[in-house]
Write an enzyme that holds these catalytic residues in place. Structure first.
Site, mmCIF file in Angstrom:
data_model
loop_
_atom_site.group_PDB
_atom_site.id
_atom_site.type_symbol
_atom_site.label_atom_id
_atom_site.label_comp_id
_atom_site.label_asym_id
_atom_site.label_seq_id
_atom_site.Cartn_x
_atom_site.Cartn_y
_atom_site.Cartn_z
ATOM 1 N N GLN A 30 89.124 -41.809 8.955
ATOM 2 C CA GLN A 30 90.491 -41.908 9.464
ATOM 3 C C GLN A 30 90.892 -43.366 9.658
ATOM 4 O O GLN A 30 90.080 -44.270 9.556
ATOM 5 C CB GLN A 30 90.581 -41.183 10.814
ATOM 6 C CG GLN A 30 89.583 -41.696 11.843
ATOM 7 C CD GLN A 30 89.173 -40.661 12.866
ATOM 8 O OE1 GLN A 30 89.840 -39.645 13.053
ATOM 9 N NE2 GLN A 30 88.066 -40.905 13.542
ATOM 10 N N HIS A 61 92.233 -36.245 30.091
ATOM 11 C CA HIS A 61 90.781 -36.225 30.335
ATOM 12 C C HIS A 61 90.429 -35.376 31.555
ATOM 13 O O HIS A 61 89.491 -34.584 31.513
ATOM 14 C CB HIS A 61 90.258 -37.654 30.484
ATOM 15 C CG HIS A 61 90.429 -38.455 29.231
ATOM 16 N ND1 HIS A 61 90.971 -39.719 29.219
ATOM 17 C CD2 HIS A 61 90.165 -38.154 27.943
ATOM 18 C CE1 HIS A 61 91.007 -40.156 27.967
ATOM 19 N NE2 HIS A 61 90.537 -39.238 27.177
ATOM 20 N N ASP A 85 86.217 -41.924 22.397
ATOM 21 C CA ASP A 85 86.808 -42.966 23.236
ATOM 22 C C ASP A 85 86.145 -43.057 24.607
ATOM 23 O O ASP A 85 86.357 -44.020 25.338
ATOM 24 C CB ASP A 85 88.314 -42.743 23.378
ATOM 25 C CG ASP A 85 88.630 -41.344 23.882
ATOM 26 O OD1 ASP A 85 88.263 -41.006 25.028
ATOM 27 O OD2 ASP A 85 89.234 -40.553 23.115
ATOM 28 N N ASP A 135 78.635 -34.641 12.283
ATOM 29 C CA ASP A 135 79.603 -33.561 12.267
ATOM 30 C C ASP A 135 79.246 -32.588 13.407
ATOM 31 O O ASP A 135 78.122 -32.072 13.454
ATOM 32 C CB ASP A 135 79.490 -32.865 10.896
ATOM 33 C CG ASP A 135 80.370 -31.629 10.785
ATOM 34 O OD1 ASP A 135 81.240 -31.631 9.912
ATOM 35 O OD2 ASP A 135 80.176 -30.664 11.563
ATOM 36 N N GLY A 136 80.187 -32.375 14.305
ATOM 37 C CA GLY A 136 79.913 -31.593 15.501
ATOM 38 C C GLY A 136 79.473 -30.173 15.218
ATOM 39 O O GLY A 136 78.587 -29.628 15.889
ATOM 40 N N ASP A 153 86.851 -32.299 22.288
ATOM 41 C CA ASP A 153 87.906 -33.294 22.490
ATOM 42 C C ASP A 153 88.252 -33.829 21.109
ATOM 43 O O ASP A 153 87.723 -34.848 20.668
ATOM 44 C CB ASP A 153 87.372 -34.403 23.398
ATOM 45 C CG ASP A 153 88.372 -35.525 23.563
ATOM 46 O OD1 ASP A 153 89.546 -35.339 23.199
ATOM 47 O OD2 ASP A 153 87.972 -36.609 24.045
ATOM 48 N N SER A 154 89.127 -33.110 20.433
ATOM 49 C CA SER A 154 89.351 -33.380 19.010
ATOM 50 C C SER A 154 90.772 -33.829 18.728
ATOM 51 O O SER A 154 91.658 -33.741 19.570
ATOM 52 C CB SER A 154 89.095 -32.098 18.220
ATOM 53 O OG SER A 154 90.202 -31.229 18.388
ATOM 54 N N THR A 155 90.965 -34.259 17.490
ATOM 55 C CA THR A 155 92.309 -34.496 16.969
ATOM 56 C C THR A 155 92.940 -33.141 16.622
ATOM 57 O O THR A 155 92.349 -32.092 16.850
ATOM 58 C CB THR A 155 92.216 -35.386 15.712
ATOM 59 O OG1 THR A 155 91.240 -34.816 14.839
ATOM 60 C CG2 THR A 155 91.769 -36.796 16.082
#
Lengths: 268, 268
Positions: A30, A61, A85, A135-136, A153-155
């Site tokens: 990305q 959060h 992050d 990769d989760g 906690d993803s896009t």
């Protein structure tokens, strides 16, 4: 002073006045950018989408982490998928957890966050934290052990994060953990996605909860979360001190949905 | 396709893709614009600020009107100050009220709304409605009669609407009505305004309530309302059918404030 804009939807843009573009790179996964803005402090963008701002990131959060942590009776092993992050990690570490696994596909998100978002990413130095750049979905599938909670906690559910909203992923999560929580997009803009996703979560976690929060810099400001539970939960524990958004009572209130959301999710 | 932007704060803009600027004029009071947008339908702007959009306006109108209407035992005479677009009026008229007085300072807002926002402004044709093109404060001060509810549907508390948030106005409202409700800005962006305003409302209405709603096209998406009550109220009545946001249970939930808002409003 310059401005940059996030195209939140094809017909709507949110634009921030900024002092400086601190960082910009294309990784194999990305585009990562960090801006220093006039009113929202530092902002992290992935593929042009605001992931967090220094000013309102605490809401996302806190609301992703504390409701689920409050329900846990045992808090030994927590997994965060995504979350490079460090913002969710910081909230999880406020509890006496034994181990936190962060599984972030893009190593550069962690490195960039450590450099430019140290107010969040300093949590990676905590000895309880283990980071995997993988990769989760694959990571979770291959683990032999079980966890107390999986936090996603993803896009958005397109591109690299699409798998994290799939039936296949949900099945794997349900084999490894009693409790699961994820962000689930804007119910104002994406209620059909939420409706479909909730139905699928319910197949693997029969007691799902949907709850909402105000996140000013996310599209529409109205954001949803889905918690997957294998059985009903007790009253949540008191949270750690010093939070700025979450209380157990607010969490209860955040599950009362506006009519247009409720109808779309629960009417036949 | 073109774009127009609202400067929500000096460092943040929200931009809409639009098909056509349907109307633009400068009145003695303000600039009135109506855009036909790609995703939010028709949008009314006053002095460059979004007042309502066809897509999310129902949230603001329902949340300004139904909580207070739900508390009223007698619903004979309701006053709306501002509200020239007819959106609040439409909600009030869903109850069997006897008379509704709309006091809008700018006749052109009503005329433009009748022409371009007929989905809201057709309510002005209802025989229960009386419209006065006057300064709301002066109009209310000079009335001899009393009202069951005063609703303030105003622009931000600067310029023409500043008086509607003053002690002097609150005193007059409290002399004419038992119950009062107003929009009160974003608690995310203007919590100090809200803190100060709430203190002043309390002088005239000893049982004020603060409550919140998601309004995607208002700055930050997190919006507040203040209801002034002279005494405690019972459980609100069931609302009329067909609402898209409000329920009494959601209203209760909307009074549970995030920590950062609660602390600023209620800690010493």
């Amino acid at each position: 002073m310059n401005w940059f804009c996030e195209e939140q939807t094809p017909g709507l843009k949110l634009c921030f006045k900024y002092r400086e573009l601190l960082h910009s790179e294309e990784t194999p996964y990305q585009k990562i950018e960090v801006y220093d803005t006039e009113e929202y402090g530092r902002i992290l963008l992935l593929d042009g989408k605001v992931m967090l701002t220094e000013k309102d990131g605490f809401i996302y959060h806190e609301m992703l982490v504390h409701p689920a942590m409050g329900y846990l009776k045992k808090r030994e092993k927590v997994v965060i998928i995504g979350g490079g992050d460090g913002g969710c990690l910081k909230e999880v570490l406020k509890y006496p957890v034994k181990e936190v696994y962060v599984v972030e596909i893009d190593r550069r998100v962690v490195e960039v966050s450590k450099k430019y978002l140290s107010f969040l990413a300093s949590s990676f130095d905590d000895p309880r934290v283990k980071v995997f750049y993988e990769d989760g979905y694959k990571w979770l599938k291959e683990r032999e052990d079980k966890f107390d909670l999986v936090i996603v906690d993803s896009t958005d559910p397109v591109g690299p994060a699409e798998i994290l909203f799939s039936d296949e992923f949900l099945r794997v999560v349900s084999e490894k953990s009693f409790l699961y929580v994820t962000q689930s997009e804007s119910p104002f803009l994406h209620v059909d996605f939420l409706r479909d996703f909730l139905k699928r979560v319910k197949k693997y976690f029969p007691y799902p909860l949907v709850y909402l929060a105000w996140i000013p810099t996310y599209p529409s400001g109205m954001w949803s979360f889905v918690m997957g539970r294998k059985r009903d939960t007790d009253i949540p524990d008191s949270p750690p001190p010093g939070l700025r958004y979450y209380t157990p009572r607010l969490f209860e209130a955040s599950r009362v949905l506006p009519v247009f959301v409720w109808k779309r999710l629960y009417s036949p």
